[in-house]
Scaffold this active site. Structure first.
Site, PDB file in Angstrom:
ATOM      1  N   LYS A 166     -11.847   0.542  -1.785  1.00 14.77           N
ATOM      2  CA  LYS A 166     -10.906   1.353  -2.661  1.00 14.77           C
ATOM      3  C   LYS A 166     -11.316   1.416  -4.090  1.00 14.77           C
ATOM      4  O   LYS A 166     -12.159   2.280  -4.354  1.00 14.77           O
ATOM      5  CB  LYS A 166      -9.412   0.816  -2.420  1.00 14.77           C
ATOM      6  CG  LYS A 166      -8.974   1.127  -1.044  1.00 14.77           C
ATOM      7  CD  LYS A 166      -7.791   0.540  -0.574  1.00 14.77           C
ATOM      8  CE  LYS A 166      -7.688   0.897   1.032  1.00 14.77           C
ATOM      9  NZ  LYS A 166      -6.590   0.161   1.791  1.00 14.77           N
TER      10      LYS A 166
ATOM     11  N   SER B 264       0.819  -1.076  -0.038  1.00 15.94           N
ATOM     12  CA  SER B 264      -0.056  -0.095   0.032  1.00 15.94           C
ATOM     13  C   SER B 264       0.859   1.292  -0.233  1.00 15.94           C
ATOM     14  O   SER B 264       0.507   2.435  -0.486  1.00 15.94           O
ATOM     15  CB  SER B 264      -0.815  -0.186   0.947  1.00 15.94           C
ATOM     16  OG  SER B 264      -0.228  -0.197   2.378  1.00 15.94           O
TER      17      SER B 264
ATOM     18  N   HIS C 264      -5.222  -3.230  -2.723  1.00 18.46           N
ATOM     19  CA  HIS C 264      -5.056  -2.447  -3.727  1.00 18.46           C
ATOM     20  C   HIS C 264      -4.922  -3.004  -5.257  1.00 18.46           C
ATOM     21  O   HIS C 264      -4.511  -2.499  -6.022  1.00 18.46           O
ATOM     22  CB  HIS C 264      -3.641  -1.677  -3.563  1.00 18.46           C
ATOM     23  CG  HIS C 264      -3.657  -0.670  -2.233  1.00 18.46           C
ATOM     24  ND1 HIS C 264      -4.410   0.444  -2.371  1.00 18.46           N
ATOM     25  CD2 HIS C 264      -3.485  -0.774  -1.121  1.00 18.46           C
ATOM     26  CE1 HIS C 264      -4.305   0.961  -1.027  1.00 18.46           C
ATOM     27  NE2 HIS C 264      -3.733   0.147  -0.380  1.00 18.46           N
TER      28      HIS C 264
HETATM   29  C1  LIG Z   1      -6.752  -0.275   3.109  1.00 11.54           C
HETATM   30  C2  LIG Z   1      -6.344  -1.628   3.249  1.00 11.54           C
HETATM   31  C3  LIG Z   1      -6.898  -2.442   4.300  1.00 11.54           C
HETATM   32  C4  LIG Z   1      -7.917  -2.002   5.047  1.00 11.54           C
HETATM   33  O1  LIG Z   1      -9.273  -1.657   4.482  1.00 11.54           O
HETATM   34  P1  LIG Z   1     -10.398  -0.861   4.950  1.00 11.54           P
HETATM   35  O2  LIG Z   1     -11.227  -1.297   4.138  1.00 11.54           O
HETATM   36  O3  LIG Z   1      -9.803   0.477   4.335  1.00 11.54           O
HETATM   37  O4  LIG Z   1     -10.457  -1.083   6.186  1.00 11.54           O
HETATM   38  C5  LIG Z   1      -6.093  -3.513   4.385  1.00 11.54           C
HETATM   39  N1  LIG Z   1      -5.276  -3.924   3.720  1.00 11.54           N
HETATM   40  C6  LIG Z   1      -4.580  -3.292   2.746  1.00 11.54           C
HETATM   41  C7  LIG Z   1      -3.171  -3.652   2.170  1.00 11.54           C
HETATM   42  C8  LIG Z   1      -5.126  -1.993   2.685  1.00 11.54           C
HETATM   43  O5  LIG Z   1      -4.216  -1.015   2.035  1.00 11.54           O
END
Ligand SMILES: *Cc1c(COP(=O)(O)O)cnc(C)c1O
Length: 642
Positions: free
Chosen positions: A493, A434, A462
């Site tokens: 996302k 991320s 992602h």
């Molecule tokens: C954003 C993210 C999460 C958490 O997801 P949310 O829906 O924002 O709680 C978990 N793992 C990774 C790699 C992320 O980038």
């Protein structure tokens, strides 16, 4: 003034220590009490004198004197306000403001006098016109004594070391002294950084920080208007007139000891440029947003496909809202499971080409719940050093032994697996990392998990909607036919909604539905949210050109940055521009923000110390002109903030 009905006594305690023959003041306190309370309070003050942050006393003096009848003045406590400051420099600026407000002249000279008070036991009596010190004994200063607050409670229990009430009593007595127009006080207690300024006009003003923590440099100045009274009258009043102060209220918005630790940690963050605040966006999350009332180009969002305000998204959510209202009313296992949730899970399983799927309220909740359900104290978890915080927290929650392997280093992973044999192991990795935007070496990862009979789990936060020609994720990117045991992802996302999921075999999903505490003990997401997430997946299936656009933008933007002299490359919309120092990253991001470009500076602890960065993230709907302009601004801001 009113008659005193009862004989009262003055109780005074003074503690000191002798160092190299010289006597050092440690603490002092006093009370005005009726006879029956004297033994109990005397005991409490002795204990206080013997246990002080400034050190061990070797001399303790307790003195009790009857106060002659009719010799007590009763006054009302000064009104109190608190000024919260972040640094002691700000606190000293508050003192200057107080002096200006009260029309006191010679402010810089008075501020310098504060330094002269720190070795004194008493206060400086300073003529505000001539700047003459008026105390007969300049080494000791003048002391305000013979005072107490009116006590409603008869017990000593709530009379513990209470700086605040004692300070109000003293300040109130002093403000009733002939000729005194103000007071500045900084405690000499090394553990106590709060001080105050007071005057009859502006009351008692607490200032939360007036010196660095650990400093014994305190002191007080009584500001005296020599045109209004004689110093002799003032000194007699301060040292001998008994005063009882009425109406001392408990500290209004108090910051008790147990919270001081929190304050200290926050101060440390501020000093290291790591204190976090939030900006507020006043529009939908698209390539252009309104922030702080200004239109800006946004290059910091995880909404890679720009679906959050897609017309179909709005329409389906409006329909769902009309049907369900909002809340789900219960956990999935009780009354919270609706057709919208079932439909979303079918859509995820179909999108990820797995037998089944299970939805969690966030990706964070999904990771903590999945990892901790699949492992226990007998397990070993092998986790990439750059895995997301939610995976790390899942490992902690599981009580399993966690072995960290070097980032995306499959040789290191295999070595660690050999060194830590386990019949009950899990290997877990982000698909796209991320903060760095690089991609897991999936084929080798799956080879190793297979070979060593370990559970495999991939976090597709992602990569869902991003990787692969049609956005189906990391398996599509590598044209990989094998499935890991758990495909985890988020709906928050690229999908443009909210929530997390696990996709995999029916066995896995049945297991998680029964064992994952973050699923079981949490209210189901809103059916509107579930509808939004299913709609996001549907749009990705129906509009694959968005994925093409996103991939084109990644190439264009990396080319533009390289033309500007930056060494960047990425196959994903996460493009880290490493800046190094947290302060520099913050400065560059602040300058870009001023210029209308919103990019986040990412600092420790989200990324390792010394690798602070701008984390650019692109959307499918950024235009070519947007990308070129932003690349120019970034290169320029980096040059201007060396
Ligand atoms: C954003 C993210 C999460 C958490 O997801 P949310 O829906 O924002 O709680 C978990 N793992 C990774 C790699 C992320 O980038």
């Amino acid at each position: 003034m009113k008659e005193d009905p009862k004989q009262l006594y003055s109780l005074k305690m003074r503690a000191s220590a002798h160092v190299d023959g010289a006597e050092h003041h440690i603490s002092g306190a006093e009370r005005i009490l009726p006879k029956e309370q004297l033994p109990e309070f005397a005991k409490a003050l002795v204990s206080r004198g013997l246990n002080h942050a400034k050190g061990d006393a070797d001399f303790l003096n307790v003195k009790i004197e009857a106060i002659p009848a009719g010799d007590i003045i009763h006054v009302d406590a000064l009104p109190v306000e608190t000024v919260t400051v972040e640094t002691f420099q700000d606190g000293l600026r508050e003192v200057e403001r107080f002096l200006r407000e009260n029309g006191i002249p010679h402010i810089p000279q008075i501020m310098r006098k504060l330094d002269e008070t720190s070795a004194m036991r008493g206060a400086m009596l300073l003529d505000i016109h001539t700047l003459q010190r008026l105390e007969p004994n300049l080494e000791r200063g003048v002391r305000a004594t013979c005072m107490d607050c009116e006590r409603s409670s008869k017990t000593v229990a709530d009379d513990a070391k209470n700086h605040y009430a004692e300070a109000i009593v003293l300040a109130t007595k002093v403000m009733n002294c002939p000729g005194v127009v103000g007071e500045i006080c900084i405690s000499d207690d090394p553990d106590y950084v709060t001080g105050y300024v007071s005057s009859r006009r502006t009351g008692y003003r607490r200032i939360t920080k007036m010196k660095p923590l650990g400093s014994e440099a305190g002191g007080r100045i009584f500001l005296f208007d020599g045109n209004a009274a004689s110093p002799e009258d003032a000194i007699r009043y301060l040292e001998h007139q008994c005063v009882i102060v009425h109406g001392v209220q408990p500290l209004p918005e108090s910051r008790p000891c147990r919270l001081e630790r929190l304050e200290k940690k926050l101060s440390a963050l501020k000093e290291n440029h790591l204190f976090r605040t939030m900006r507020t966006i006043e529009s939908a999350e698209g390539p252009r947003i309104v922030c702080d009332g200004r239109s800006m180009l946004l290059m910091a969002s995880n909404s890679y496909l720009d679906l959050t305000a897609h017309p179909l998204m709005k329409q389906r959510c409006a329909e769902a809202l009309a049907k369900y209202g909002f809340g789900s009313g219960g956990s999935r296992l009780t009354t919270g499971n609706m057709d919208a949730h079932d439909a979303l899970e079918r859509a995820i399983a179909s999108f990820k080409k797995t037998e089944a799927a299970l939805v969690f309220n966030t990706g964070y909740a999904a990771n903590t719940a999945i990892v901790s359900a699949l492992t226990d104290a007998d397990s070993v978890i092998f986790s990439d050093e750059l895995n997301h915080a939610s995976i790390i927290d899942g490992c902690r929650l599981s009580r399993a032994r966690t072995v960290i392997y070097r980032h995306n280093d499959m040789e290191d992973l295999e070595r660690k697996i050999r060194e830590n044999p386990s019949r009950n192991g899990l290997v877990v990795s982000d698909a796209v990392f991320s903060m760095d935007g690089d991609i897991l070496r999936l084929p080798e990862f799956l080879d190793i998990c297979q070979k060593h009979e370990l559970l495999s789990m991939i976090d597709e936060a992602h990569s869902t909607g991003v990787l692969g020609d049609t956005g189906h994720g990391i398996l599509e990117h590598f044209h990989e036919k094998r499935q890991p045991d758990v495909l985890m992802g988020t709906l928050s996302k690229a999908v443009g909604a909210e929530g997390g999921f696990a996709a995999g075999s029916q066995l896995l999903i049945d297991f998680l539905r029964n064992m994952a505490r973050g699923f079981i003990f949490s209210t189901a997401m809103s059916p509107v949210t579930a509808t939004a997430a299913a709609t996001g997946l549907e749009i990705i299936e129906n509009e694959p050109e968005r994925i093409n656009q996103l991939h084109r933008n990644i190439r264009l933007f990396c080319d533009a940055l390289r033309q500007g002299g930056l060494d960047v490359s990425s196959e994903t919309p996460i493009i880290p521009v490493i800046v190094g120092d947290a302060a520099r990253a913050t400065a560059v991001a602040a300058q870009l923000f001023e210029e209308g470009l919103y990019i986040s500076a990412i600092r420790y602890p989200t990324v390792p110390q010394g690798t602070a960065r701008l984390r650019v993230s692109l959307m499918a709907t950024h235009s070519e002109a947007d990308l070129q302009w932003a690349a120019n601004r970034i290169c320029n801001a980096l040059r201007q903030n060396p």
